[in-house]
Design a protein around this motif. Structure first.
Motif, PDB file in Angstrom:
ATOM      1  N   ALA A   1      20.446 -60.089 -51.240  1.00 32.66           N
ATOM      2  CA  ALA A   1      20.126 -59.877 -49.823  1.00 32.66           C
ATOM      3  C   ALA A   1      20.986 -60.808 -48.974  1.00 32.66           C
ATOM      4  O   ALA A   1      20.969 -62.022 -49.169  1.00 32.66           O
ATOM      5  N   VAL A   2      21.746 -60.232 -48.056  1.00 29.76           N
ATOM      6  CA  VAL A   2      22.574 -61.016 -47.139  1.00 29.76           C
ATOM      7  C   VAL A   2      21.905 -60.981 -45.770  1.00 29.76           C
ATOM      8  O   VAL A   2      21.811 -59.915 -45.147  1.00 29.76           O
TER       9      VAL A   2
ATOM     10  N   PRO B   1      11.626 -57.647 -43.123  1.00 33.71           N
ATOM     11  CA  PRO B   1      12.574 -57.621 -44.243  1.00 33.71           C
ATOM     12  C   PRO B   1      11.959 -58.106 -45.560  1.00 33.71           C
ATOM     13  O   PRO B   1      12.377 -57.675 -46.635  1.00 33.71           O
ATOM     14  N   VAL B   2      10.947 -58.984 -45.466  1.00 31.73           N
ATOM     15  CA  VAL B   2      10.309 -59.481 -46.684  1.00 31.73           C
ATOM     16  C   VAL B   2       9.619 -58.322 -47.413  1.00 31.73           C
ATOM     17  O   VAL B   2       9.835 -58.094 -48.612  1.00 31.73           O
ATOM     18  N   GLU B   3       8.830 -57.564 -46.664  1.00 30.79           N
ATOM     19  CA  GLU B   3       8.135 -56.419 -47.282  1.00 30.79           C
ATOM     20  C   GLU B   3       9.130 -55.388 -47.796  1.00 30.79           C
ATOM     21  O   GLU B   3       8.980 -54.850 -48.898  1.00 30.79           O
TER      22      GLU B   3
ATOM     23  N   GLN C   1      19.074 -62.805 -55.514  1.00 28.10           N
ATOM     24  CA  GLN C   1      19.644 -63.873 -54.688  1.00 28.10           C
ATOM     25  C   GLN C   1      19.543 -63.461 -53.226  1.00 28.10           C
ATOM     26  O   GLN C   1      19.667 -62.288 -52.893  1.00 28.10           O
ATOM     27  N   ALA C   2      19.306 -64.459 -52.376  1.00 32.36           N
ATOM     28  CA  ALA C   2      19.363 -64.231 -50.928  1.00 32.36           C
ATOM     29  C   ALA C   2      20.312 -65.264 -50.343  1.00 32.36           C
ATOM     30  O   ALA C   2      20.295 -66.434 -50.752  1.00 32.36           O
ATOM     31  N   ILE C   3      21.145 -64.817 -49.420  1.00 33.22           N
ATOM     32  CA  ILE C   3      22.132 -65.705 -48.811  1.00 33.22           C
ATOM     33  C   ILE C   3      21.822 -65.777 -47.318  1.00 33.22           C
ATOM     34  O   ILE C   3      21.853 -64.762 -46.617  1.00 33.22           O
ATOM     35  N   ALA C   4      21.502 -66.982 -46.848  1.00 31.00           N
ATOM     36  CA  ALA C   4      21.040 -67.165 -45.463  1.00 31.00           C
ATOM     37  C   ALA C   4      22.214 -67.537 -44.567  1.00 31.00           C
ATOM     38  O   ALA C   4      22.721 -68.662 -44.611  1.00 31.00           O
ATOM     39  N   LEU C   5      22.631 -66.568 -43.756  1.00 28.13           N
ATOM     40  CA  LEU C   5      23.801 -66.752 -42.895  1.00 28.13           C
ATOM     41  C   LEU C   5      23.444 -66.699 -41.411  1.00 28.13           C
ATOM     42  O   LEU C   5      24.281 -66.994 -40.569  1.00 28.13           O
ATOM     43  N   ALA C   6      22.229 -66.285 -41.088  1.00 30.34           N
ATOM     44  CA  ALA C   6      21.827 -66.171 -39.682  1.00 30.34           C
ATOM     45  C   ALA C   6      21.399 -67.550 -39.175  1.00 30.34           C
ATOM     46  O   ALA C   6      20.710 -68.286 -39.881  1.00 30.34           O
TER      47      ALA C   6
ATOM     48  N   PHE D   1      15.810 -67.843 -42.484  1.00 29.95           N
ATOM     49  CA  PHE D   1      15.816 -68.574 -43.766  1.00 29.95           C
ATOM     50  C   PHE D   1      14.470 -68.364 -44.476  1.00 29.95           C
ATOM     51  O   PHE D   1      14.407 -68.171 -45.688  1.00 29.95           O
ATOM     52  N   GLU D   2      13.391 -68.413 -43.697  1.00 31.20           N
ATOM     53  CA  GLU D   2      12.059 -68.240 -44.289  1.00 31.20           C
ATOM     54  C   GLU D   2      11.885 -66.814 -44.805  1.00 31.20           C
ATOM     55  O   GLU D   2      11.299 -66.593 -45.873  1.00 31.20           O
ATOM     56  N   GLN D   3      12.436 -65.866 -44.053  1.00 31.67           N
ATOM     57  CA  GLN D   3      12.366 -64.474 -44.530  1.00 31.67           C
ATOM     58  C   GLN D   3      13.201 -64.297 -45.796  1.00 31.67           C
ATOM     59  O   GLN D   3      12.797 -63.592 -46.726  1.00 31.67           O
ATOM     60  N   ALA D   4      14.352 -64.944 -45.838  1.00 26.87           N
ATOM     61  CA  ALA D   4      15.210 -64.846 -47.020  1.00 26.87           C
ATOM     62  C   ALA D   4      14.472 -65.400 -48.241  1.00 26.87           C
ATOM     63  O   ALA D   4      14.506 -64.823 -49.330  1.00 26.87           O
ATOM     64  N   TYR D   5      13.776 -66.501 -48.029  1.00 29.30           N
ATOM     65  CA  TYR D   5      12.980 -67.098 -49.111  1.00 29.30           C
ATOM     66  C   TYR D   5      11.909 -66.104 -49.576  1.00 29.30           C
ATOM     67  O   TYR D   5      11.711 -65.868 -50.761  1.00 29.30           O
ATOM     68  N   GLY D   6      11.237 -65.517 -48.600  1.00 32.72           N
ATOM     69  CA  GLY D   6      10.142 -64.590 -48.911  1.00 32.72           C
ATOM     70  C   GLY D   6      10.609 -63.314 -49.601  1.00 32.72           C
ATOM     71  O   GLY D   6       9.813 -62.620 -50.227  1.00 32.72           O
ATOM     72  N   SER D   7      11.892 -63.021 -49.481  1.00 33.41           N
ATOM     73  CA  SER D   7      12.412 -61.782 -50.070  1.00 33.41           C
ATOM     74  C   SER D   7      12.739 -61.921 -51.555  1.00 33.41           C
ATOM     75  O   SER D   7      13.026 -60.925 -52.220  1.00 33.41           O
ATOM     76  N   LEU D   8      12.695 -63.166 -52.076  1.00 35.04           N
ATOM     77  CA  LEU D   8      13.126 -63.382 -53.468  1.00 35.04           C
ATOM     78  C   LEU D   8      12.140 -62.818 -54.477  1.00 35.04           C
ATOM     79  O   LEU D   8      10.923 -62.827 -54.261  1.00 35.04           O
ATOM     80  N   ARG D   9      12.671 -62.379 -55.599  1.00 33.73           N
ATOM     81  CA  ARG D   9      11.813 -62.063 -56.736  1.00 33.73           C
ATOM     82  C   ARG D   9      11.624 -63.337 -57.549  1.00 33.73           C
ATOM     83  O   ARG D   9      12.295 -64.340 -57.338  1.00 33.73           O
ATOM     84  N   ARG D  10      10.754 -63.293 -58.517  1.00 37.88           N
ATOM     85  CA  ARG D  10      10.537 -64.463 -59.385  1.00 37.88           C
ATOM     86  C   ARG D  10      11.857 -64.878 -60.031  1.00 37.88           C
ATOM     87  O   ARG D  10      12.629 -64.025 -60.468  1.00 37.88           O
ATOM     88  N   GLY D  11      12.094 -66.178 -60.079  1.00 34.00           N
ATOM     89  CA  GLY D  11      13.330 -66.675 -60.678  1.00 34.00           C
ATOM     90  C   GLY D  11      14.533 -66.583 -59.755  1.00 34.00           C
ATOM     91  O   GLY D  11      15.644 -66.907 -60.158  1.00 34.00           O
TER      92      GLY D  11
END
Ligand SMILES: [Zn+2]
Ligand SMILES: [Zn+2]
Length: 364
Positions: free
Chosen positions: A192-193, A243-245, A255-260, A266-276
């Motif tokens: 996720a970018v 975006p998290v849902e 992987q999520a890459i926080a560029l905004a 950044f918090e949404q990018a974190y929330g979008s991750l799968r386990r690991g």
């Protein structure tokens, strides 16, 4: 960042190469939060290890805007000339310089100089050197017709690469290329970018080159359309849906890459991750605080890691990929005299990807 300061407006020094004008145009920050002015600045004599570059193009990075505003804890000292995506031709080298020669086309990236001997420098992590100097921040950068660089830290631009493409690749390109490396993207990973602009449009391409299936997240539909053209398989408009849902419905991002430049993203990018999963911090919002939960980080085995620009080797690889036709740089050319308008447009999100200044003032 560690900085020390050298300035544009340093007094006249004799001995400047015969073919070099004694004065040249450059966009100067005189005071934080005031418009830049395009001034005639005085050329300074080269010191040991330096090269003078006649610039052709220089991209406008968000970092330049933060520099001009004095947003970050370590500030540059006005007056200074921003710009760390400068590309141009070497026109003079100090005695003893062997790394570049007159006539070479080079990029002047953010890592303008490092000590070369600390643990970081000798282990391929020169961007972490505590004794580094940063182009357009701790010494004058590429928003001018000429600039002085450290010969060992410029990177050759291969023949056939348009300098107006090479400019954004020198920061936006190498930064996102490195972020994908740090993320550890492998084939079939969902990446996720967050934030599709000067950096994000390149991140999408590097994640796809690494084999990832790319999800582009932004709040502008035109940027999402661009991301799709450049290889994103999924697009999410974060102004219209969560975006998290949406990403969790796809299984969660490896992987999520926080560029905004927004802590919320950044918090949404974190929330979008799968386990690991791994979250890579890249953007540097003026608002420095983000809230992440400890419990979920531990239970889900998540990794949160920062990535700062890239090394000279990373930039060589970026140029190699571009020379091979694997990447597309989306940019618009502006005159250096439009520097303040360009900054306002970037801040307002009115620029699709990258602004590149035609610093030489001739048609590109
Ligand atoms: Zn930059
Ligand atoms: Zn070092």
């Amino acid at each position: 960042m560690t900085t020390s300061t050298v300035h544009a407006a340093t007094p006249v020094v004799t001995g400047v190469g015969a073919s070099i004008p004694r004065r040249y145009r450059a966009a100067v920050v005189h005071e934080f939060h005031t418009p830049l002015t395009v001034d005639q600045v005085t050329a300074v004599e080269l010191a040991a290890g330096q090269a003078r570059v006649r610039l052709e193009a220089c991209g406008l990075c968000h970092t330049d805007i933060h520099a001009a505003h004095g947003d970050w804890p370590v500030k540059p000292s006005p007056p200074f000339v921003p710009g760390h995506e400068g590309v141009g031709i070497v026109v003079e080298v100090a005695s003893g310089v062997t790394e570049v020669a007159v006539g070479d086309r080079v990029a002047m990236p953010w890592l303008g100089h490092a000590c070369g001997s600390c643990d970081y420098c000798v282990s391929g992590r020169e961007t972490l050197c505590l004794d580094q100097k940063n182009t357009g921040y701790s010494f004058d950068g590429g928003f001018g017709e000429y600039a002085v660089a450290y010969a060992r830290y410029v990177v050759a631009v291969p023949d056939g690469i348009d300098p107006f493409d090479a400019a954004p690749l020198s920061c936006a390109g190498v930064t996102t290329y490195k972020a994908v490396k740090v993320a550890g993207t492998r084939s079939s990973d969902l990446v996720a970018v967050f934030g599709i602009g000067g950096l994000g449009h390149l991140a999408v391409q590097y994640a796809a080159i690494a084999g990832g299936r790319v999800i582009a997240v932004d709040i502008h539909d035109d940027k999402l359309a661009l991301a799709r053209e450049l290889g994103a398989e999924f697009t999410i408009n974060a102004a219209k849906e969560d975006p998290v849902e949406a990403i969790q419905r796809l299984g969660g991002a490896d992987q999520a890459i926080a560029l905004a430049v927004s802590p919320r993203a950044f918090e949404q990018a974190y929330g979008s991750l799968r386990r690991g999963g791994t979250l890579v911090f890249v953007a540097l919002p003026a608002d420095n605080d983000v809230t992440l939960p400890i419990f979920e980080t531990v239970i889900n085995g998540l990794t949160v890691i920062g990535s700062i620009v890239g090394t000279r080797t990373d930039l060589r690889e970026v140029f190699e990929l571009h020379g091979a036709g694997r990447t597309t740089v989306i940019r618009e050319t502006r005159a250096l005299s439009d520097v303040n308008e360009a900054i306002a447009d970037v801040e307002a999100g009115r620029v699709t990807a990258r602004v590149v200044f035609n610093v030489a003032g001739t048609p590109s």
